[in-house]
Design a protein around this motif. Sequence first.
Motif, PDB file in Angstrom:
ATOM      1  N   GLN A 285       0.794  -1.228   0.000  1.00 49.81           N
ATOM      2  CA  GLN A 285       0.000   0.000   0.000  1.00 49.81           C
ATOM      3  C   GLN A 285       0.835   1.291   0.000  1.00 49.81           C
ATOM      4  O   GLN A 285       0.536   2.242   0.719  1.00 49.81           O
ATOM      5  CB  GLN A 285      -0.991   0.041   1.174  1.00 49.81           C
ATOM      6  N   PHE A 286       1.901   1.340  -0.812  1.00 51.65           N
ATOM      7  CA  PHE A 286       2.637   2.593  -0.957  1.00 51.65           C
ATOM      8  C   PHE A 286       3.245   2.684  -2.346  1.00 51.65           C
ATOM      9  O   PHE A 286       3.389   1.692  -3.046  1.00 51.65           O
ATOM     10  CB  PHE A 286       3.691   2.768   0.135  1.00 51.65           C
ATOM     11  N   ASP A 287       3.565   3.917  -2.727  1.00 52.17           N
ATOM     12  CA  ASP A 287       4.249   4.198  -3.985  1.00 52.17           C
ATOM     13  C   ASP A 287       5.708   4.467  -3.687  1.00 52.17           C
ATOM     14  O   ASP A 287       6.024   5.330  -2.860  1.00 52.17           O
ATOM     15  CB  ASP A 287       3.643   5.413  -4.688  1.00 52.17           C
ATOM     16  N   CYS A 288       6.593   3.758  -4.344  1.00 51.13           N
ATOM     17  CA  CYS A 288       8.025   3.919  -4.128  1.00 51.13           C
ATOM     18  C   CYS A 288       8.506   5.208  -4.793  1.00 51.13           C
ATOM     19  O   CYS A 288       8.130   5.509  -5.927  1.00 51.13           O
ATOM     20  CB  CYS A 288       8.786   2.719  -4.707  1.00 51.13           C
ATOM     21  N   ALA A 289       9.335   5.951  -4.093  1.00 50.39           N
ATOM     22  CA  ALA A 289       9.906   7.186  -4.629  1.00 50.39           C
ATOM     23  C   ALA A 289      11.432   7.123  -4.591  1.00 50.39           C
ATOM     24  O   ALA A 289      12.097   8.155  -4.543  1.00 50.39           O
ATOM     25  CB  ALA A 289       9.395   8.379  -3.831  1.00 50.39           C
ATOM     26  N   CYS A 290      11.991   5.924  -4.628  1.00 51.70           N
ATOM     27  CA  CYS A 290      13.444   5.778  -4.594  1.00 51.70           C
ATOM     28  C   CYS A 290      14.038   6.343  -5.895  1.00 51.70           C
ATOM     29  O   CYS A 290      13.326   6.557  -6.877  1.00 51.70           O
ATOM     30  CB  CYS A 290      13.833   4.309  -4.410  1.00 51.70           C
ATOM     31  N   PRO A 291      15.338   6.603  -5.938  1.00 52.08           N
ATOM     32  CA  PRO A 291      15.956   7.166  -7.145  1.00 52.08           C
ATOM     33  C   PRO A 291      15.711   6.334  -8.403  1.00 52.08           C
ATOM     34  O   PRO A 291      15.500   6.886  -9.483  1.00 52.08           O
ATOM     35  CB  PRO A 291      17.448   7.221  -6.803  1.00 52.08           C
ATOM     36  N   ARG A 292      15.716   5.031  -8.290  1.00 55.07           N
ATOM     37  CA  ARG A 292      15.501   4.190  -9.465  1.00 55.07           C
ATOM     38  C   ARG A 292      14.081   4.347 -10.009  1.00 55.07           C
ATOM     39  O   ARG A 292      13.867   4.416 -11.218  1.00 55.07           O
ATOM     40  CB  ARG A 292      15.788   2.731  -9.125  1.00 55.07           C
ATOM     41  N   CYS A 293      13.083   4.382  -9.137  1.00 53.30           N
ATOM     42  CA  CYS A 293      11.694   4.551  -9.587  1.00 53.30           C
ATOM     43  C   CYS A 293      11.435   5.966 -10.096  1.00 53.30           C
ATOM     44  O   CYS A 293      10.589   6.169 -10.965  1.00 53.30           O
ATOM     45  CB  CYS A 293      10.725   4.212  -8.464  1.00 53.30           C
ATOM     46  N   ALA A 294      12.137   6.945  -9.559  1.00 49.77           N
ATOM     47  CA  ALA A 294      11.959   8.332  -9.995  1.00 49.77           C
ATOM     48  C   ALA A 294      12.597   8.591 -11.354  1.00 49.77           C
ATOM     49  O   ALA A 294      12.231   9.540 -12.034  1.00 49.77           O
ATOM     50  CB  ALA A 294      12.552   9.275  -8.949  1.00 49.77           C
ATOM     51  N   ASP A 295      13.527   7.753 -11.772  1.00 49.68           N
ATOM     52  CA  ASP A 295      14.242   7.929 -13.032  1.00 49.68           C
ATOM     53  C   ASP A 295      13.545   7.135 -14.139  1.00 49.68           C
ATOM     54  O   ASP A 295      13.438   5.921 -14.042  1.00 49.68           O
ATOM     55  CB  ASP A 295      15.685   7.443 -12.866  1.00 49.68           C
ATOM     56  N   PRO A 296      13.071   7.801 -15.209  1.00 50.41           N
ATOM     57  CA  PRO A 296      12.395   7.071 -16.292  1.00 50.41           C
ATOM     58  C   PRO A 296      13.266   5.975 -16.928  1.00 50.41           C
ATOM     59  O   PRO A 296      12.739   5.010 -17.469  1.00 50.41           O
ATOM     60  CB  PRO A 296      12.079   8.163 -17.318  1.00 50.41           C
ATOM     61  N   LEU A 297      14.588   6.117 -16.853  1.00 53.41           N
ATOM     62  CA  LEU A 297      15.492   5.105 -17.412  1.00 53.41           C
ATOM     63  C   LEU A 297      15.969   4.113 -16.356  1.00 53.41           C
ATOM     64  O   LEU A 297      16.839   3.285 -16.617  1.00 53.41           O
ATOM     65  CB  LEU A 297      16.686   5.777 -18.094  1.00 53.41           C
ATOM     66  N   GLU A 298      15.397   4.212 -15.149  1.00 51.07           N
ATOM     67  CA  GLU A 298      15.708   3.310 -14.038  1.00 51.07           C
ATOM     68  C   GLU A 298      17.210   3.223 -13.773  1.00 51.07           C
ATOM     69  O   GLU A 298      17.793   2.141 -13.728  1.00 51.07           O
ATOM     70  CB  GLU A 298      15.105   1.925 -14.284  1.00 51.07           C
ATOM     71  N   CYS A 299      17.836   4.391 -13.602  1.00 55.84           N
ATOM     72  CA  CYS A 299      19.283   4.485 -13.324  1.00 55.84           C
ATOM     73  C   CYS A 299      20.097   3.801 -14.426  1.00 55.84           C
ATOM     74  O   CYS A 299      21.042   3.069 -14.160  1.00 55.84           O
ATOM     75  CB  CYS A 299      19.610   3.933 -11.941  1.00 55.84           C
ATOM     76  N   ASP A 300      19.706   4.055 -15.657  1.00 56.56           N
ATOM     77  CA  ASP A 300      20.373   3.527 -16.857  1.00 56.56           C
ATOM     78  C   ASP A 300      20.314   2.007 -16.987  1.00 56.56           C
ATOM     79  O   ASP A 300      21.121   1.410 -17.690  1.00 56.56           O
ATOM     80  CB  ASP A 300      21.820   4.019 -16.948  1.00 56.56           C
ATOM     81  N   LEU A 301      19.328   1.382 -16.349  1.00 55.01           N
ATOM     82  CA  LEU A 301      19.108  -0.060 -16.536  1.00 55.01           C
ATOM     83  C   LEU A 301      18.129  -0.326 -17.682  1.00 55.01           C
ATOM     84  O   LEU A 301      18.119  -1.422 -18.239  1.00 55.01           O
ATOM     85  CB  LEU A 301      18.596  -0.695 -15.244  1.00 55.01           C
ATOM     86  N   PHE A 302      17.275   0.648 -18.015  1.00 54.82           N
ATOM     87  CA  PHE A 302      16.346   0.594 -19.146  1.00 54.82           C
ATOM     88  C   PHE A 302      15.348  -0.568 -19.076  1.00 54.82           C
ATOM     89  O   PHE A 302      14.769  -0.935 -20.092  1.00 54.82           O
ATOM     90  CB  PHE A 302      17.101   0.530 -20.480  1.00 54.82           C
ATOM     91  N   GLY A 303      15.141  -1.141 -17.905  1.00 53.51           N
ATOM     92  CA  GLY A 303      14.286  -2.311 -17.778  1.00 53.51           C
ATOM     93  C   GLY A 303      12.836  -2.083 -18.132  1.00 53.51           C
ATOM     94  O   GLY A 303      12.129  -3.014 -18.483  1.00 53.51           O
ATOM     95  N   GLY A 304      12.351  -0.852 -18.056  1.00 57.24           N
ATOM     96  CA  GLY A 304      10.969  -0.560 -18.382  1.00 57.24           C
ATOM     97  C   GLY A 304      10.805   0.167 -19.704  1.00 57.24           C
ATOM     98  O   GLY A 304       9.754   0.716 -19.978  1.00 57.24           O
ATOM     99  N   CYS A 305      11.854   0.173 -20.519  1.00 51.18           N
ATOM    100  CA  CYS A 305      11.809   0.886 -21.801  1.00 51.18           C
ATOM    101  C   CYS A 305      11.329  -0.036 -22.924  1.00 51.18           C
ATOM    102  O   CYS A 305      11.621  -1.225 -22.928  1.00 51.18           O
ATOM    103  CB  CYS A 305      13.182   1.442 -22.153  1.00 51.18           C
ATOM    104  N   PHE A 306      10.619   0.575 -23.867  1.00 52.16           N
ATOM    105  CA  PHE A 306      10.085  -0.154 -25.015  1.00 52.16           C
ATOM    106  C   PHE A 306      10.467   0.561 -26.309  1.00 52.16           C
ATOM    107  O   PHE A 306      10.521   1.788 -26.342  1.00 52.16           O
ATOM    108  CB  PHE A 306       8.553  -0.253 -24.920  1.00 52.16           C
TER     109      PHE A 306
END
Length: 189
Positions: free
Chosen positions: A72-93
Amino acid sequence: AASLFNHDCTPNVLTDFRITHARGASGGPLDRPVLTFRAARRLEPGEAAHIAYVSTEEPSYVRARELRRSKQFDCACPRCADPLECDLFGGCFRCDRCRSGWQSRVRARGGPGGKMLHVDEWVCAACGWRTPLTQVVQWDTLRRTQLAMLMESAAEADDGRSLEALRGRLRAFIRESLERCHPNHALLL
């Protein structure tokens, strides 16, 4: 114990859960669950220790859904705040429109206290094309279902011919997935 740790999608403490086999007081077998914690890197004195409550291999939109559902919470860590997920690109299409650019999830500040808001669309860095979250989730769900069916087939394969056919279907799955998702997507790890 584990309840004393806060969450981060790039944890500095790793967890390991195992069942140990021992002998009970009566001499019979006794399986004991053991949860251990280990620093993922050198921690500075006074630095807060964080574990991941969800699988960190998953892209942010999957992690966010699971954290909302289970914690029941939304994560606001640096990785979730970064659209590129800290240059891991795991959520990119790969962009459906230009086919050369990568789409990443749009994030914007504007919630209470400057909190990150989820804007439910992906935008191409090359052409600006937008894809809604519903389409991303639909594609992701379909691919995960297909992968589960392939893994089920693997468990049933019992001869060389069926194993070779399965290898071909797995190669095709990977090739088709790479047409749309980044190589670092959880489906391909």
